[in-house]
Design an enzyme around this catalytic site. Structure first.
Site, PDB file in Angstrom:
ATOM      1  N   GLU A  52       0.740  -1.227  -0.157  1.00  0.00           N
ATOM      2  CA  GLU A  52       0.016   0.065   0.028  1.00  0.00           C
ATOM      3  C   GLU A  52       0.757   1.274  -0.062  1.00  0.00           C
ATOM      4  OE1 GLU A  52      -2.560  -3.229   1.715  1.00  0.00           O
ATOM      5  OE2 GLU A  52      -0.618  -2.434   2.217  1.00  0.00           O
ATOM      6  N   PHE A 114     -11.236  -7.942  13.466  1.00  0.00           N
ATOM      7  CA  PHE A 114     -10.199  -8.327  12.529  1.00  0.00           C
ATOM      8  C   PHE A 114      -9.694  -7.310  11.740  1.00  0.00           C
ATOM      9  CE2 PHE A 114      -8.828 -10.459   8.401  1.00  0.00           C
ATOM     10  CZ  PHE A 114      -7.443 -11.014   9.027  1.00  0.00           C
ATOM     11  N   GLN A 115      -8.591  -6.958  11.450  1.00  0.00           N
ATOM     12  CA  GLN A 115      -8.046  -5.886  10.471  1.00  0.00           C
ATOM     13  C   GLN A 115      -8.894  -4.470  10.971  1.00  0.00           C
ATOM     14  OE1 GLN A 115      -7.996  -7.297   6.522  1.00  0.00           O
ATOM     15  NE2 GLN A 115      -5.753  -7.913   6.710  1.00  0.00           N
ATOM     16  N   LYS A 164     -17.451  -1.575   5.820  1.00  0.00           N
ATOM     17  CA  LYS A 164     -17.682  -2.649   4.989  1.00  0.00           C
ATOM     18  C   LYS A 164     -19.389  -2.833   4.778  1.00  0.00           C
ATOM     19  CE  LYS A 164     -16.756  -7.348   3.226  1.00  0.00           C
ATOM     20  NZ  LYS A 164     -16.119  -8.725   3.593  1.00  0.00           N
ATOM     21  N   MET A 475      23.790   9.536   2.817  1.00  0.00           N
ATOM     22  CA  MET A 475      23.681  10.714   3.478  1.00  0.00           C
ATOM     23  C   MET A 475      24.060  10.440   4.627  1.00  0.00           C
ATOM     24  SD  MET A 475      23.652  13.847   3.068  1.00  0.00           S
ATOM     25  CE  MET A 475      22.569  14.494   1.622  1.00  0.00           C
TER      26      MET A 475
END
Length: 570
Positions: A52, A114-115, A164, A475
């Protein structure tokens, strides 16, 4: 529109079509899955990223290259949390981005389902605005509002979180109404009195500098800037985010100032008597210690974001407004006025001649990044789009690549996000399939999102990638060498693992390698010959090379380190 009942998911896709969105970037998952069903039959192209964060940077690259809205889709929980970095990146660099995330069902919110993640809360500090949809009927209007907020005023990211069950809820399409957002009224047209005050200061100045940044590019004001600068013969410095706003190579262009800017650009600000700052935020990478910054200069500061005015430096003339409108106003207010800057320009030209950017590419020595960049630019058109990661190579590109057009330089300026280059280049190539798009990356940055090379291969996106392989976080190593007695703690990972050529081939791309000066031209010509798939060059460069000029963090812009020899004095 039809009175038929549509699911919230169908309203999302129809709403994106209504907004003329042609491409979205994303990764599916459980909570957002209902939206992927109508997307299957939509003309909108979906680019399946491998992470993502990569999807978010692709949307950013698309937006930075076009100046239009970039759209990314992700699922709930980790899908949304993986978007926080590109959201924060877009906020810092004023990139118009729309993120649509799935959420667990309404009744499960707050139950550690969940999630589940508190996406609205987590993203609040990384977005310009965000929404939690509670009824499917809201979706068309919210999408229209989100695009408006993301693309107007100071552009930025907006997130829409949709549970959802709302994606599955039925509702009719409700035509979005005219926008009425009482708390959001960007000031586009500047106050005429402020324009007149600014014109008065310009008329009195002897050593003016146009100090311009990303705001010029966002407002598409490069032509107006050119007209103002050339009409009055005022030298121009362009910040890291403003590269290309005024053409490099023009006699008035001093290029980039600041921590790794060139000597003349930085010193011109220090010696100026008037800073005409447009679309800039006086970032610490430009100002260093503000107490020592342009002490003898009066300041005109124009920005569309009123929060930036006076945040770092007090302005004698503060102007809130769109950069293009401000510049048009200044041109009109200064009509028929001639400003004598000949002596000032001669002084700066002498400074340029005495303090050029330099590097030493030996015939049989290790490759130097500036040499490689200059050889590459000889072979590509001036409208080629360059996407960089963060670190030494980013600074070398800004110093040594000639940018003559806006929207051809994509990088993470404010947040400094490693891993930005490759996915951003993918997004830019989707926007402009007929343009050359180059991902010029460091090996440390590339390793953070290298899996998106699979996306480029499988989606037939033939970008060109050059990995400057110095075997270090360059760097970090430079700072450790200068400030930490060369104790290279956790900054070295070697030239050989991974084998970038084999890695590229395994991901469906062509892999090439250059290690010495005599190989550079032929390898680049081979890269440019291959146009049916991505190409990656493993460019092995000097691990001990450092970026100069350099101003140590918190130092004074009057004390510029121009070479390793100058390190003896700190």
């Amino acid at each position: 529109m039809s009175e038929e009942q549509l699911t919230g998911a169908e309203l999302v896709i129809r709403g994106l079509e209504y907004l003329n969105v042609s491409t979205v970037f994303g990764v599916p998952g459980g909570a957002i899955l209902p939206a992927y069903d109508p997307l299957y039959d939509s003309p909108i192209r979906h680019i399946l990223a491998r992470h993502e964060q990569g999807a978010g940077h692709m949307a950013e690259g698309y937006a930075q290259a076009t100046g239009e809205l970039g759209v990314v889709i992700a699922t709930s929980g980790p899908g949304a949390t993986n978007l926080i970095t590109p959201l924060a990146n877009a906020l810092m660099d004023s990139t118009p981005l729309l993120a649509i995330t799935g959420q667990v069902a309404t009744e499960a919110i707050g139950n550690d389902a969940f999630q589940e993640a508190y996406t609205v809360g987590l993203s609040m500090a990384a977005t310009k605005h965000n929404y939690l949809i509670t009824d499917a009927s809201e979706i068309p209007q919210v999408l229209k509002e989100a695009k408006y907020i993301a693309t107007t005023g100071r552009p930025g990211p907006v997130l829409i979180d949709i549970p959802k069950d709302i994606l599955n809820q039925k509702s009719k399409w409700i035509e979005p109404s005219n926008l009425n957002l009482p708390g959001y009224k960007p000031t586009v047209e500047p106050n005429p009195k402020k324009i007149q005050q600014a014109a008065g200061l310009i008329k009195k100045s002897k050593k003016p500098i146009l100090y311009v940044g990303g705001g010029i590019i966002h407002s598409k004001a490069n032509k107006e800037l050119y007209d103002l600068a050339t009409k009055l013969r005022i030298p121009v410095v362009t910040t890291l985010m403003g590269r290309g706003a005024f053409p490099d190579g023009h006699d008035l262009c001093l290029e980039m100032p600041g921590m790794h800017g060139n000597y003349t650009a930085t010193t011109s600000i220090q010696k100026s008597d008037l800073l005409i700052a447009i679309g800039v935020r006086f970032d610490d990478r430009v100002t260093a210690n503000p107490s020592f910054f342009a002490q003898n200069a009066k300041v005109i500061h124009a920005d569309i974001d009123p929060a930036e005015i006076g945040k770092v430096r007090e302005a004698q003339v503060p102007i809130v407004g769109d950069a293009k409108s401000v510049i048009i106003g200044l041109i009109k207010a200064l009509d028929n006025f001639e400003l004598n800057t000949k002596e000032w320009i001669n002084e700066l030209n002498d400074m340029k001649s005495s303090n050029p950017l330099s590097y030493n590419q030996e015939d049989n020595g290790p490759l130097k990044v500036p040499y490689v960049l200059e050889e590459l630019q000889k072979l590509v058109n001036e409208d080629a789009i360059v996407a960089a990661g963060v670190g030494q190579h980013q600074m070398w590109i800004s110093q040594h690549w000639n940018f003559t057009q806006p929207n051809t330089w994509l990088n993470s300026g404010g947040l400094g996000t490693m891993g930005y280059s490759l996915p951003a280049a993918i997004g830019a190539k989707i926007a402009y399939p007929n343009k050359m798009v180059l991902a010029l990356d460091g090996d440390g940055c590339f390793q953070m999102t290298c899996q998106e090379l699979i996306t480029a291969s499988t989606e037939n996106i033939p970008i060109k990638i050059v990995v400057f392989n110095n075997g270090n976080h360059g760097m970090v190593r430079q700072w450790q060498k200068i400030f930490y007695d060369s104790k290279f703690s956790a900054s070295q990972f070697g030239h050989t693992i991974p084998d970038y050529v084999m890695l590229a081939e395994s991901m469906g791309a062509s892999g090439l390698r250059m290690t010495k000066k005599s190989e550079v031209e032929n390898v680049f010509k081979e890269m440019l010959r291959i146009n049916d798939r991505p190409v990656l060059i493993d460019c092995v460069v000097d691990p001990d090379d450092m970026v100069f000029p350099m101003i140590p963090a918190g130092g004074s812009n009057d004390k510029i380190l121009q070479s390793e020899e100058d390190l003896k004095n700190i």
